[in-house]
Design a protein around this motif. Sequence first.
Motif, PDB file in Angstrom:
ATOM      1  N   HIS A  95      -6.059  -2.736  -1.734  1.00 32.08           N
ATOM      2  CA  HIS A  95      -6.009  -1.319  -2.095  1.00 32.08           C
ATOM      3  C   HIS A  95      -6.830  -1.047  -3.353  1.00 32.08           C
ATOM      4  O   HIS A  95      -7.479   0.006  -3.477  1.00 32.08           O
ATOM      5  CB  HIS A  95      -4.563  -0.881  -2.305  1.00 32.08           C
ATOM      6  CG  HIS A  95      -4.415   0.572  -2.619  1.00 32.08           C
ATOM      7  ND1 HIS A  95      -4.363   1.055  -3.906  1.00 32.08           N
ATOM      8  CD2 HIS A  95      -4.332   1.660  -1.814  1.00 32.08           C
ATOM      9  CE1 HIS A  95      -4.247   2.360  -3.887  1.00 32.08           C
ATOM     10  NE2 HIS A  95      -4.226   2.763  -2.638  1.00 32.08           N
ATOM     11  N   MET A  96      -6.806  -1.977  -4.296  1.00 31.16           N
ATOM     12  CA  MET A  96      -7.595  -1.812  -5.512  1.00 31.16           C
ATOM     13  C   MET A  96      -9.085  -1.742  -5.196  1.00 31.16           C
ATOM     14  O   MET A  96      -9.834  -1.003  -5.841  1.00 31.16           O
ATOM     15  CB  MET A  96      -7.318  -2.979  -6.468  1.00 31.16           C
ATOM     16  CG  MET A  96      -5.940  -2.946  -7.097  1.00 31.16           C
ATOM     17  SD  MET A  96      -5.569  -4.462  -8.035  1.00 31.16           S
ATOM     18  CE  MET A  96      -6.880  -4.414  -9.267  1.00 31.16           C
ATOM     19  N   ARG A  97      -9.509  -2.482  -4.196  1.00 29.48           N
ATOM     20  CA  ARG A  97     -10.934  -2.536  -3.859  1.00 29.48           C
ATOM     21  C   ARG A  97     -11.345  -1.468  -2.848  1.00 29.48           C
ATOM     22  O   ARG A  97     -12.436  -0.907  -2.925  1.00 29.48           O
ATOM     23  CB  ARG A  97     -11.292  -3.914  -3.296  1.00 29.48           C
ATOM     24  CG  ARG A  97     -11.256  -5.029  -4.332  1.00 29.48           C
ATOM     25  CD  ARG A  97     -11.622  -6.358  -3.699  1.00 29.48           C
ATOM     26  NE  ARG A  97     -11.725  -7.416  -4.700  1.00 29.48           N
ATOM     27  CZ  ARG A  97     -12.828  -7.723  -5.357  1.00 29.48           C
ATOM     28  NH1 ARG A  97     -13.940  -7.048  -5.114  1.00 29.48           N
ATOM     29  NH2 ARG A  97     -12.840  -8.697  -6.245  1.00 29.48           N
TER      30      ARG A  97
ATOM     31  N   GLY B  74      -9.082   1.146  -1.484  1.00 25.29           N
ATOM     32  CA  GLY B  74      -8.299   2.365  -1.367  1.00 25.29           C
ATOM     33  C   GLY B  74      -7.591   2.420  -0.031  1.00 25.29           C
ATOM     34  O   GLY B  74      -7.159   1.410   0.513  1.00 25.29           O
TER      35      GLY B  74
ATOM     36  N   ALA C  65      -8.048   0.136   3.137  1.00 24.21           N
ATOM     37  CA  ALA C  65      -7.413  -1.173   3.294  1.00 24.21           C
ATOM     38  C   ALA C  65      -6.497  -1.215   4.506  1.00 24.21           C
ATOM     39  O   ALA C  65      -6.196  -2.298   5.030  1.00 24.21           O
ATOM     40  CB  ALA C  65      -6.616  -1.524   2.036  1.00 24.21           C
TER      41      ALA C  65
ATOM     42  N   THR D 195      -2.064  -5.241  -2.275  1.00 26.96           N
ATOM     43  CA  THR D 195      -2.356  -4.624  -3.577  1.00 26.96           C
ATOM     44  C   THR D 195      -3.824  -4.810  -3.953  1.00 26.96           C
ATOM     45  O   THR D 195      -4.502  -3.867  -4.382  1.00 26.96           O
ATOM     46  CB  THR D 195      -1.461  -5.239  -4.661  1.00 26.96           C
ATOM     47  OG1 THR D 195      -0.092  -5.031  -4.317  1.00 26.96           O
ATOM     48  CG2 THR D 195      -1.741  -4.614  -6.016  1.00 26.96           C
ATOM     49  N   LEU D 196      -4.315  -6.041  -3.797  1.00 31.39           N
ATOM     50  CA  LEU D 196      -5.711  -6.323  -4.137  1.00 31.39           C
ATOM     51  C   LEU D 196      -6.670  -5.556  -3.230  1.00 31.39           C
ATOM     52  O   LEU D 196      -7.691  -5.027  -3.687  1.00 31.39           O
ATOM     53  CB  LEU D 196      -5.975  -7.828  -4.029  1.00 31.39           C
ATOM     54  CG  LEU D 196      -5.216  -8.708  -5.034  1.00 31.39           C
ATOM     55  CD1 LEU D 196      -5.467 -10.184  -4.740  1.00 31.39           C
ATOM     56  CD2 LEU D 196      -5.630  -8.367  -6.468  1.00 31.39           C
TER      57      LEU D 196
ATOM     58  N   ILE E 220       0.846  -1.202   0.000  1.00 32.46           N
ATOM     59  CA  ILE E 220       0.000   0.000   0.000  1.00 32.46           C
ATOM     60  C   ILE E 220       0.876   1.245   0.000  1.00 32.46           C
ATOM     61  O   ILE E 220       0.622   2.208  -0.743  1.00 32.46           O
ATOM     62  CB  ILE E 220      -0.948  -0.006   1.207  1.00 32.46           C
ATOM     63  CG1 ILE E 220      -1.938  -1.181   1.098  1.00 32.46           C
ATOM     64  CG2 ILE E 220      -1.701   1.324   1.308  1.00 32.46           C
ATOM     65  CD1 ILE E 220      -2.844  -1.329   2.305  1.00 32.46           C
TER      66      ILE E 220
ATOM     67  N   ILE F 186       2.441   1.831  -3.456  1.00 34.16           N
ATOM     68  CA  ILE F 186       1.474   2.347  -4.432  1.00 34.16           C
ATOM     69  C   ILE F 186       1.156   3.817  -4.171  1.00 34.16           C
ATOM     70  O   ILE F 186       1.186   4.650  -5.083  1.00 34.16           O
ATOM     71  CB  ILE F 186       0.178   1.509  -4.395  1.00 34.16           C
ATOM     72  CG1 ILE F 186       0.454   0.079  -4.871  1.00 34.16           C
ATOM     73  CG2 ILE F 186      -0.903   2.161  -5.250  1.00 34.16           C
ATOM     74  CD1 ILE F 186      -0.689  -0.881  -4.605  1.00 34.16           C
ATOM     75  N   ARG F 187       0.888   4.153  -2.923  1.00 35.03           N
ATOM     76  CA  ARG F 187       0.446   5.506  -2.593  1.00 35.03           C
ATOM     77  C   ARG F 187       1.588   6.522  -2.600  1.00 35.03           C
ATOM     78  O   ARG F 187       1.352   7.707  -2.829  1.00 35.03           O
ATOM     79  CB  ARG F 187      -0.219   5.507  -1.215  1.00 35.03           C
ATOM     80  CG  ARG F 187      -1.395   4.572  -1.073  1.00 35.03           C
ATOM     81  CD  ARG F 187      -2.606   5.017  -1.845  1.00 35.03           C
ATOM     82  NE  ARG F 187      -3.244   6.199  -1.336  1.00 35.03           N
ATOM     83  CZ  ARG F 187      -4.531   6.484  -1.485  1.00 35.03           C
ATOM     84  NH1 ARG F 187      -5.328   5.633  -2.127  1.00 35.03           N
ATOM     85  NH2 ARG F 187      -5.041   7.605  -1.018  1.00 35.03           N
TER      86      ARG F 187
END
Length: 227
Positions: free
Chosen positions: A185-187, A189, A192, A182-183, A23, A26-27
């Motif tokens: 966070h995709m769902r 944000g 998570a 990752t998954l 997370i 990504i962020r």
Amino acid sequence: MSRPVLLGFGLMLTALAGFVDAIGFIRLGGLYTSLMSGNTTQLAVAVGHGEGHTALLPLLLILAFLVGSVTGGAIAALAPERWATPAILAFEAVAVATAFVTARENLQLGTASLFLSLAMGAQNAVLAQVQGFRAGTTFVTGALFAFGQKVALALAGRGPRFGWVGDGLVWLSLLVGAVAGTLAHMRLGIEALAVPAGITGVLALWAGLHALRTGKPPEAIAARPSP
């Protein structure tokens, strides 16, 4: 507590580190909340390019991780032995929960990432050696190296045939945790982050109940120095 249960405990912590780090990566656009080697490289490149503003965040993440490491080590050294693990995990849970609340209010990781690095720095003080390898750490470079070394010894007939399994599981747990992060966070944000906050809190409670029931730290039965 049996060694398999303690190993599972450590692997779950390592997976949580992967979850949080994914997370953060990504962020933050390529920075880390637990892997300080990557942040150190990013810091060095920014300094080399004379980009002071770019160097600030990786520097702060490294400092936060260091503060967490010192705090976790201090708790381990000063707290009664059986309460050290629950206390460190409680500190980690509070730090991750603070990161979650801060990120949720600002809808960015920013300042919240420093609390995540603080938590990850402390986590490394939770478990001692377990059957010759480290579980529960927030980085796996050492585990991956040990995995390769033990595979070589097994193939040469100079070590246990399956001595590499533990180190391989430590690496795999970080990978699985990062995929899950990752998954999630995709769902979800930034929401998570509620997952590691909740799980760390449950682990802290479980460790505390174990210490209260047995009078021993979770690792006392299963830990031993690495050969």
